[in-house]
Write a protein that holds these residues in place. Structure first.
Motif, PDB file in Angstrom:
ATOM      1  N   ARG A   1      41.137 102.861  35.061  1.00 27.06           N
ATOM      2  CA  ARG A   1      40.501 104.128  34.708  1.00 27.06           C
ATOM      3  C   ARG A   1      41.485 105.274  34.799  1.00 27.06           C
ATOM      4  O   ARG A   1      42.261 105.359  35.748  1.00 27.06           O
ATOM      5  CB  ARG A   1      39.368 104.423  35.686  1.00 27.06           C
ATOM      6  CG  ARG A   1      38.149 103.646  35.445  1.00 27.06           C
ATOM      7  CD  ARG A   1      37.185 103.894  36.588  1.00 27.06           C
ATOM      8  NE  ARG A   1      36.381 102.709  36.819  1.00 27.06           N
ATOM      9  CZ  ARG A   1      35.321 102.381  36.109  1.00 27.06           C
ATOM     10  NH1 ARG A   1      34.926 103.150  35.139  1.00 27.06           N
ATOM     11  NH2 ARG A   1      34.655 101.281  36.353  1.00 27.06           N
TER      12      ARG A   1
ATOM     13  N   GLU B   1      41.222 101.696  42.959  1.00 28.26           N
ATOM     14  CA  GLU B   1      40.012 102.402  42.522  1.00 28.26           C
ATOM     15  C   GLU B   1      38.998 102.615  43.633  1.00 28.26           C
ATOM     16  O   GLU B   1      38.028 103.333  43.450  1.00 28.26           O
ATOM     17  CB  GLU B   1      39.360 101.644  41.364  1.00 28.26           C
ATOM     18  CG  GLU B   1      40.098 101.819  40.070  1.00 28.26           C
ATOM     19  CD  GLU B   1      39.225 101.482  38.868  1.00 28.26           C
ATOM     20  OE1 GLU B   1      38.172 100.844  39.056  1.00 28.26           O
ATOM     21  OE2 GLU B   1      39.613 101.852  37.751  1.00 28.26           O
TER      22      GLU B   1
ATOM     23  N   GLN C   1      41.365 111.288  35.588  1.00 26.58           N
ATOM     24  CA  GLN C   1      40.327 112.288  35.330  1.00 26.58           C
ATOM     25  C   GLN C   1      38.925 111.674  35.409  1.00 26.58           C
ATOM     26  O   GLN C   1      37.993 112.296  35.923  1.00 26.58           O
ATOM     27  CB  GLN C   1      40.559 112.941  33.955  1.00 26.58           C
ATOM     28  CG  GLN C   1      39.610 114.088  33.647  1.00 26.58           C
ATOM     29  CD  GLN C   1      39.644 115.195  34.698  1.00 26.58           C
ATOM     30  OE1 GLN C   1      40.728 115.632  35.112  1.00 26.58           O
ATOM     31  NE2 GLN C   1      38.479 115.634  35.153  1.00 26.58           N
ATOM     32  N   GLN C   2      38.827 110.428  34.916  1.00 25.29           N
ATOM     33  CA  GLN C   2      37.524 109.749  34.941  1.00 25.29           C
ATOM     34  C   GLN C   2      37.101 109.474  36.393  1.00 25.29           C
ATOM     35  O   GLN C   2      35.941 109.680  36.756  1.00 25.29           O
ATOM     36  CB  GLN C   2      37.624 108.437  34.164  1.00 25.29           C
ATOM     37  CG  GLN C   2      36.274 107.860  33.809  1.00 25.29           C
ATOM     38  CD  GLN C   2      36.385 106.555  33.047  1.00 25.29           C
ATOM     39  OE1 GLN C   2      37.440 106.232  32.493  1.00 25.29           O
ATOM     40  NE2 GLN C   2      35.323 105.798  33.041  1.00 25.29           N
ATOM     41  N   ILE C   3      38.066 109.036  37.201  1.00 23.80           N
ATOM     42  CA  ILE C   3      37.773 108.783  38.621  1.00 23.80           C
ATOM     43  C   ILE C   3      37.354 110.098  39.283  1.00 23.80           C
ATOM     44  O   ILE C   3      36.379 110.155  40.042  1.00 23.80           O
ATOM     45  CB  ILE C   3      39.004 108.170  39.329  1.00 23.80           C
ATOM     46  CG1 ILE C   3      39.259 106.763  38.781  1.00 23.80           C
ATOM     47  CG2 ILE C   3      38.814 108.125  40.848  1.00 23.80           C
ATOM     48  CD1 ILE C   3      40.487 106.072  39.326  1.00 23.80           C
ATOM     49  N   ASN C   4      38.082 111.130  38.961  1.00 21.68           N
ATOM     50  CA  ASN C   4      37.782 112.464  39.498  1.00 21.68           C
ATOM     51  C   ASN C   4      36.338 112.887  39.164  1.00 21.68           C
ATOM     52  O   ASN C   4      35.599 113.382  40.021  1.00 21.68           O
ATOM     53  CB  ASN C   4      38.795 113.443  38.884  1.00 21.68           C
ATOM     54  CG  ASN C   4      38.815 114.756  39.616  1.00 21.68           C
ATOM     55  OD1 ASN C   4      38.908 114.771  40.843  1.00 21.68           O
ATOM     56  ND2 ASN C   4      38.703 115.829  38.891  1.00 21.68           N
ATOM     57  N   ASP C   5      35.947 112.655  37.924  1.00 19.74           N
ATOM     58  CA  ASP C   5      34.591 113.036  37.489  1.00 19.74           C
ATOM     59  C   ASP C   5      33.526 112.225  38.229  1.00 19.74           C
ATOM     60  O   ASP C   5      32.496 112.768  38.639  1.00 19.74           O
ATOM     61  CB  ASP C   5      34.424 112.811  35.973  1.00 19.74           C
ATOM     62  CG  ASP C   5      35.237 113.813  35.168  1.00 19.74           C
ATOM     63  OD1 ASP C   5      35.677 114.819  35.758  1.00 19.74           O
ATOM     64  OD2 ASP C   5      35.453 113.566  33.962  1.00 19.74           O
ATOM     65  N   ILE C   6      33.794 110.919  38.372  1.00 21.96           N
ATOM     66  CA  ILE C   6      32.824 110.056  39.063  1.00 21.96           C
ATOM     67  C   ILE C   6      32.666 110.515  40.509  1.00 21.96           C
ATOM     68  O   ILE C   6      31.548 110.635  41.018  1.00 21.96           O
ATOM     69  CB  ILE C   6      33.263 108.562  39.006  1.00 21.96           C
ATOM     70  CG1 ILE C   6      33.202 108.055  37.563  1.00 21.96           C
ATOM     71  CG2 ILE C   6      32.405 107.699  39.924  1.00 21.96           C
ATOM     72  CD1 ILE C   6      33.834 106.690  37.342  1.00 21.96           C
TER      73      ILE C   6
END
Lengths: 131, 172
Positions: free
Chosen positions: A20, A56, A23-28
């Motif tokens: 991932r 992750e 940024q995607q991890i940040n959003d989650i």
């Protein structure tokens, strides 16, 4: 017809795509933190201990006015879900314990470091408009 | 792995608890096994969440702590068909009984009511657990108590699923 040499780089790319983006991890994580604030009104602050090796698994520490004091950081697993598809280790500590952690008087679990954290304050997160 | 060993022991304690209850044995023995099963389940859950064995061995209130966190587990929410908020409220209603079970352990009883050793009451009388009427037994037969026992059973049976893992080889 493709040769084996041509196929190799494509396989590498396919593996790389599985990871991932940050940024995607940040959003989650942000959505997860917001959800925790909404569910538990006794959480003042959530601290995200970011992974250094790109793993992750999410490490979250909640500063909770009703946490059971233990003098240690005890972590529990929170299962993955469709909404939050990342494995998460969660701990909660009292505000006094959080001060001790910051002062280095209570050790953090292995791999958790105060040098690489993001802190979320309740008021700020809940005042933001949900994405 | 420590978590597997604690889980195996918790399951075994739970089976003995069920047998004693079915056999209508004295409340102290029934509750003793329930307390041991739930304490070990709480510790297994901590260990599976990467808390170290040293911290777990020195910890108290493992079951209450476990309950507060199990409500956050997405898989149990899905299994019970509850939202995070519903699950939190559900678990909150179980906490006082959970704490009463946890306090049956002599280490937390402060020389008072517990399921193992006799204690002295302020009038000077010494009471044996086997002769004591535990109101907790009745609470456990009520709706809230049964919900707590049901939740414990679900977690014992689905422990590794709740951790996004398949049942481990050799694990009971």
């Amino acid at each position: 017809m493709k040769t084996k040499q041509q196929e190799k780089p494509r396989m590498k790319n396919a593996t790389a795509q599985k990871k991932r983006p940050a940024q995607q991890i940040n959003d989650i994580v942000r959505r997860m933190v917001r959800s925790h604030f909404e569910t538990e009104d006794v959480i003042d602050r959530v601290v995200w201990f970011k992974s250094r090796n790109g793993a992750e698994e999410i490490h979250l520490l909640e500063v909770n006015r009703e946490a059971i004091p233990s003098g240690a950081v005890m972590t529990f697993y929170v299962g993955k879900s469709k909404k939050f598809p990342l494995p998460t280790l969660l701990a909660d500590v009292t505000p006094a314990e959080w001060r001790k952690i910051r002062a280095g008087k209570i050790p953090l679990p292995e791999g958790w470091s105060l040098n690489n954290t993001v802190e979320f304050a309740r008021k700020k997160i809940l005042s933001q408009v949900e994405q | 792995m420590w978590a597997e060993a604690f889980l195996a022991q918790a399951k075994s304690d739970w089976q003995i608890y069920a047998k004693l209850k079915r056999a209508n044995e004295s409340s102290c023995h029934v509750l003793h096994y329930l307390q041991m099963a739930t304490e070990k389940l709480g510790k297994a859950y901590l260990l599976a969440g990467k808390t170290t064995i040293d911290e777990v061995e020195n910890s108290h209130l493992a079951f209450t702590r476990f309950l507060r966190f199990i409500s956050r587990n997405s898989k149990i929410q899905e299994r019970l068909g509850m939202t995070a908020v519903q699950m939190r409220l559900h678990v909150k209603s179980l906490l006082s009984i959970a704490y009463a079970i946890e306090k049956l352990a002599p280490a937390l009883a402060d020389n008072g009511i517990n399921s193992e050793y006799p204690w002295k009451i302020p009038t000077g009388t010494i009471v044996a657990p086997v002769n004591y009427h535990f109101s907790l037994s009745e609470q456990l037969n009520g709706a809230t108590g049964l919900n707590l026992l049901k939740l414990v059973n679900i977690v014992l049976e689905n422990f590794w699923v709740l951790h996004d893992m398949k049942k481990r080889k050799g694990a009971k």
